[in-house]
Every structure is written in C-alpha cells, then in structure tokens.
Design an enzyme around this catalytic site. Structure first.
Site, PDB file in Angstrom:
ATOM      1  N   LYS A  36      -8.429 -19.562   1.912  1.00 20.16           N
ATOM      2  CA  LYS A  36      -8.965 -20.795   2.512  1.00 20.16           C
ATOM      3  C   LYS A  36      -9.720 -20.431   3.776  1.00 20.16           C
ATOM      4  O   LYS A  36      -9.185 -19.753   4.657  1.00 20.16           O
ATOM      5  CB  LYS A  36      -7.825 -21.761   2.851  1.00 20.16           C
ATOM      6  CG  LYS A  36      -8.307 -23.037   3.528  1.00 20.16           C
ATOM      7  CD  LYS A  36      -7.195 -24.072   3.641  1.00 20.16           C
ATOM      8  CE  LYS A  36      -6.376 -23.972   4.886  1.00 20.16           C
ATOM      9  NZ  LYS A  36      -7.031 -24.463   6.125  1.00 20.16           N
ATOM     10  N   ASP A  78     -12.499 -25.396   3.570  1.00 20.31           N
ATOM     11  CA  ASP A  78     -11.758 -26.551   4.112  1.00 20.31           C
ATOM     12  C   ASP A  78     -12.516 -27.109   5.315  1.00 20.31           C
ATOM     13  O   ASP A  78     -12.183 -26.823   6.457  1.00 20.31           O
ATOM     14  CB  ASP A  78     -10.360 -26.046   4.500  1.00 20.31           C
ATOM     15  CG  ASP A  78      -9.475 -27.096   5.135  1.00 20.31           C
ATOM     16  OD1 ASP A  78      -9.782 -28.296   5.006  1.00 20.31           O
ATOM     17  OD2 ASP A  78      -8.465 -26.708   5.755  1.00 20.31           O
ATOM     18  N   LYS A  81     -13.451 -30.591   5.410  1.00 23.60           N
ATOM     19  CA  LYS A  81     -13.062 -32.011   5.540  1.00 23.60           C
ATOM     20  C   LYS A  81     -14.229 -32.927   5.923  1.00 23.60           C
ATOM     21  O   LYS A  81     -14.228 -33.576   6.975  1.00 23.60           O
ATOM     22  CB  LYS A  81     -11.949 -32.166   6.592  1.00 23.60           C
ATOM     23  CG  LYS A  81     -10.679 -31.391   6.286  1.00 23.60           C
ATOM     24  CD  LYS A  81      -9.587 -31.711   7.280  1.00 23.60           C
ATOM     25  CE  LYS A  81      -8.296 -30.963   7.015  1.00 23.60           C
ATOM     26  NZ  LYS A  81      -8.369 -29.512   7.284  1.00 23.60           N
ATOM     27  N   ASP A 137     -18.687 -38.652   6.476  1.00 22.99           N
ATOM     28  CA  ASP A 137     -19.925 -39.181   7.061  1.00 22.99           C
ATOM     29  C   ASP A 137     -20.475 -40.232   6.105  1.00 22.99           C
ATOM     30  O   ASP A 137     -19.785 -40.600   5.139  1.00 22.99           O
ATOM     31  CB  ASP A 137     -20.921 -38.021   7.282  1.00 22.99           C
ATOM     32  CG  ASP A 137     -21.880 -38.293   8.439  1.00 22.99           C
ATOM     33  OD1 ASP A 137     -22.398 -39.428   8.533  1.00 22.99           O
ATOM     34  OD2 ASP A 137     -22.121 -37.381   9.249  1.00 22.99           O
ATOM     35  N   THR A 161      -1.470 -34.977   8.396  1.00 20.34           N
ATOM     36  CA  THR A 161      -0.023 -34.969   8.694  1.00 20.34           C
ATOM     37  C   THR A 161       0.236 -35.098  10.198  1.00 20.34           C
ATOM     38  O   THR A 161       1.351 -35.363  10.618  1.00 20.34           O
ATOM     39  CB  THR A 161       0.653 -33.696   8.142  1.00 20.34           C
ATOM     40  OG1 THR A 161      -0.166 -32.589   8.454  1.00 20.34           O
ATOM     41  CG2 THR A 161       0.858 -33.784   6.664  1.00 20.34           C
ATOM     42  N   ARG A 198       0.514 -18.498   8.278  1.00 22.21           N
ATOM     43  CA  ARG A 198       1.266 -17.520   9.075  1.00 22.21           C
ATOM     44  C   ARG A 198       2.386 -16.779   8.370  1.00 22.21           C
ATOM     45  O   ARG A 198       2.596 -15.601   8.691  1.00 22.21           O
ATOM     46  CB  ARG A 198       1.763 -18.209  10.358  1.00 22.21           C
ATOM     47  CG  ARG A 198       0.610 -18.494  11.317  1.00 22.21           C
ATOM     48  CD  ARG A 198       0.932 -19.575  12.303  1.00 22.21           C
ATOM     49  NE  ARG A 198       1.059 -20.874  11.662  1.00 22.21           N
ATOM     50  CZ  ARG A 198       1.408 -21.992  12.292  1.00 22.21           C
ATOM     51  NH1 ARG A 198       1.662 -21.955  13.590  1.00 22.21           N
ATOM     52  NH2 ARG A 198       1.474 -23.128  11.640  1.00 22.21           N
TER      53      ARG A 198
HETATM   54  O1  C5P Z   1       0.180 -21.069   9.129  1.00 23.23           O
HETATM   55  P1  C5P Z   1       0.477 -22.217   8.213  1.00 23.23           P
HETATM   56  O2  C5P Z   1       1.143 -21.785   6.903  1.00 23.23           O
HETATM   57  O3  C5P Z   1       1.219 -23.324   8.907  1.00 23.23           O
HETATM   58  O4  C5P Z   1      -0.971 -22.740   7.808  1.00 23.23           O
HETATM   59  C1  C5P Z   1      -1.158 -23.900   7.047  1.00 23.23           C
HETATM   60  C2  C5P Z   1      -2.619 -24.152   6.840  1.00 23.23           C
HETATM   61  O5  C5P Z   1      -2.766 -25.405   6.183  1.00 23.23           O
HETATM   62  C3  C5P Z   1      -3.444 -24.253   8.126  1.00 23.23           C
HETATM   63  O6  C5P Z   1      -4.766 -23.774   7.835  1.00 23.23           O
HETATM   64  C4  C5P Z   1      -3.449 -25.737   8.424  1.00 23.23           C
HETATM   65  O7  C5P Z   1      -4.575 -26.135   9.153  1.00 23.23           O
HETATM   66  C5  C5P Z   1      -3.502 -26.313   7.008  1.00 23.23           C
HETATM   67  N1  C5P Z   1      -2.988 -27.678   6.882  1.00 23.23           N
HETATM   68  C6  C5P Z   1      -1.698 -28.053   7.248  1.00 23.23           C
HETATM   69  N2  C5P Z   1      -1.287 -29.338   7.099  1.00 23.23           N
HETATM   70  C7  C5P Z   1      -2.109 -30.255   6.611  1.00 23.23           C
HETATM   71  C8  C5P Z   1      -3.408 -29.917   6.233  1.00 23.23           C
HETATM   72  C9  C5P Z   1      -3.826 -28.594   6.395  1.00 23.23           C
HETATM   73  O8  C5P Z   1      -0.931 -27.205   7.691  1.00 23.23           O
HETATM   74  N3  C5P Z   1      -1.672 -31.485   6.440  1.00 23.23           N
END
Ligand code: C5P
Length: 232
Positions: free
Chosen positions: A32, A59, A61, A64, A119, A211
């Site tokens: 992503k 990604d 998003k 517009d 979220t 992460r």
């Molecule tokens: O590091 P981590 O596993 O928390 O990363 C989750 C990824 O998913 C990040 O790129 C974050 O921006 C994205 N994301 C999220 N929750 C959402 C939408 C996208 O954690 N509701």
C-alpha cells in the site's frame, strides 16, 4: 476473492521504502502506497514498485466533485495500480464517476474501494462536527451500501465491521481491513485490533499490515507469519 496481506509502506522517502522492500527476495508482497510516500515521490514511485513486481494499493482517498474525481481516476488507472480508493461521503454520483474514469478502453480497471467513516471519527465528532445524528454503525453500513450501489468493489473497514459489511453488501463485496496485530505484539496507537487468524475467521478479504511488519526485527519472517495465519 483472493485473500492477501497488503503491507502498508508508510515511509517518508523512496530510499527508505526500497531499503525495506529489498529484503523481500522471494515473494514480492502486495504493498500500500499512501499519501505520505506518494506526495513525497510522485507517480514514479508507483511505476518503480510495479516494475519490481509488486501489486499496488494506492491509498489516496479521493473526495471532490464527480468530474474532478473521474479525471483523476483516469490518471491513476493509467499508472496500472491494482487497487485504489475514495471517500464514500463524496456521494453515489461521485463514486459512479470514479468508476467511469478508472475503466480503461479495454474494459479493465483497478479494484475501487471506499472509505466509509474514518476510524478516527467517533459518534461524538460525527454528531457535533458533521451534524450526522444516526448511530455510526448505521452510517458505516449505509455508506458501504452506497458504494455497492455505485458499482464499487468493496470498502476499507475495521475487521470488526467486516462480517456485517458482507451481510449488508454480499459476500463478494471486498473488505480491506487495517488494525491487525499479532497476539503477542504491541498494538501501538490502534484501538480495536484483530490478529491475522481472527481476521481470516471473520471473513476479511485483505488485511493491511504496517508496523507489525515494517518495524519488526525480521520483516520477512513477520510477513510470512501473516501469510500463514491469514491466507494458508
Ligand atoms: O502500522 P499499522 O499496521 O497500524 O498501519 C495500518 C495502515 O492502515 C496505515 O497505513 C493506516 O493509515 C491505515 N489505516 C488504518 N485505519 C483505517 C484506515 C487506514 O490504520 N481506518
């Protein structure tokens, strides 16, 4: 629907991203690319990762007026991404315009999924800031249903919502779920998390993992563990 693990490449530069991806010599993961990396490096980062054999979820998003989204989606489609997204809050006509823009002359197009409510938006902020007074679960399912009506392929949602999205929009409607953590790992700033095997059980189609893989001592081993728990 082919289940897969998508690695969130939340890096600030191409060097940091390639340094990380160079570790994956065997299977090339689905990745992503978010706003940070895209705005830092531009479309060439997409072309470069595609050329290295990765599938790409871009990604960005989009949100517009329909005409602007349609034209922008045509550009992203030309980059040959595999999946991209927009905000369902842009309305059904914006989502329909996005599909039109994304569809190539030969009829093919990348998967298009919608963000419902972020979220980071909770009931209180939605009511006070956005003046939406309905329960947030109902709003999320309504936006998901709008996305399905517009012809989109699925939504990004919490793993906890995936089952209900499938009940509302059909089992073929894709759920892409972030917020995934190993049972023995740190949850960091994510509030509601699931393990890859739990996400598999509740029927997520794709998990987005950042992460737990990017910050792992052995990222390839962490990725392989995700695949084993979620896909195999
Ligand atoms: O590091 P981590 O596993 O928390 O990363 C989750 C990824 O998913 C990040 O790129 C974050 O921006 C994205 N994301 C999220 N929750 C959402 C939408 C996208 O954690 N509701």
């Amino acid at each position: 629907m082919g289940k897969d693990v998508i690695i969130a490449c939340d890096f600030a530069s191409k060097e940091a991203c390639l340094n990380f991806l160079d570790k994956f010599t065997d299977k090339k993961p689905f990745v992503k690319i978010g706003m940070e990396l895209f705005y830092a490096e531009g479309p060439k980062i997409v072309r470069e990762l595609k050329a290295r054999g990765h599938k790409i979820f871009l990604d960005l998003k989009l949100h517009d007026i329909p005409n602007t989204v349609k034209k922008s989606m045509a550009v992203l489609s030309g980059l040959d991404v595999d999946m991209t997204n927009l905000h369902a809050a842009g309305t059904i006509s914006m989502m329909e315009a996005a599909i039109e823009g994304l569809t190539r002359p030969d009829g093919t197009r990348p998967l298009l999924i919608a963000v419902t409510q972020l979220t980071s938006t909770d009931q209180e902020r939605m009511e006070n800031d956005l003046l939406i007074k309905e329960p947030i679960d109902k709003v999320v399912m309504h936006y998901a249903a709008n996305a399905a009506k517009a012809g989109l392929d699925g939504v990004v949602c919490s793993p906890l919502e995936a089952e209900k999205v499938h009940q509302t929009c059909g089992k073929d409607f894709i759920t892409v779920t972030p917020g995934v953590r190993f049972a023995d790992g740190d949850i960091g700033d994510q509030k509601r998390v699931m393990t890859p095997s739990e996400a598999k059980k509740i029927g997520s189609d794709y998990i987005v993992v950042g992460r737990p893989i990017t910050a792992a001592a052995d990222p390839v081993a962490a990725y392989t563990r995700c695949l084993e728990e979620f896909v195999d």
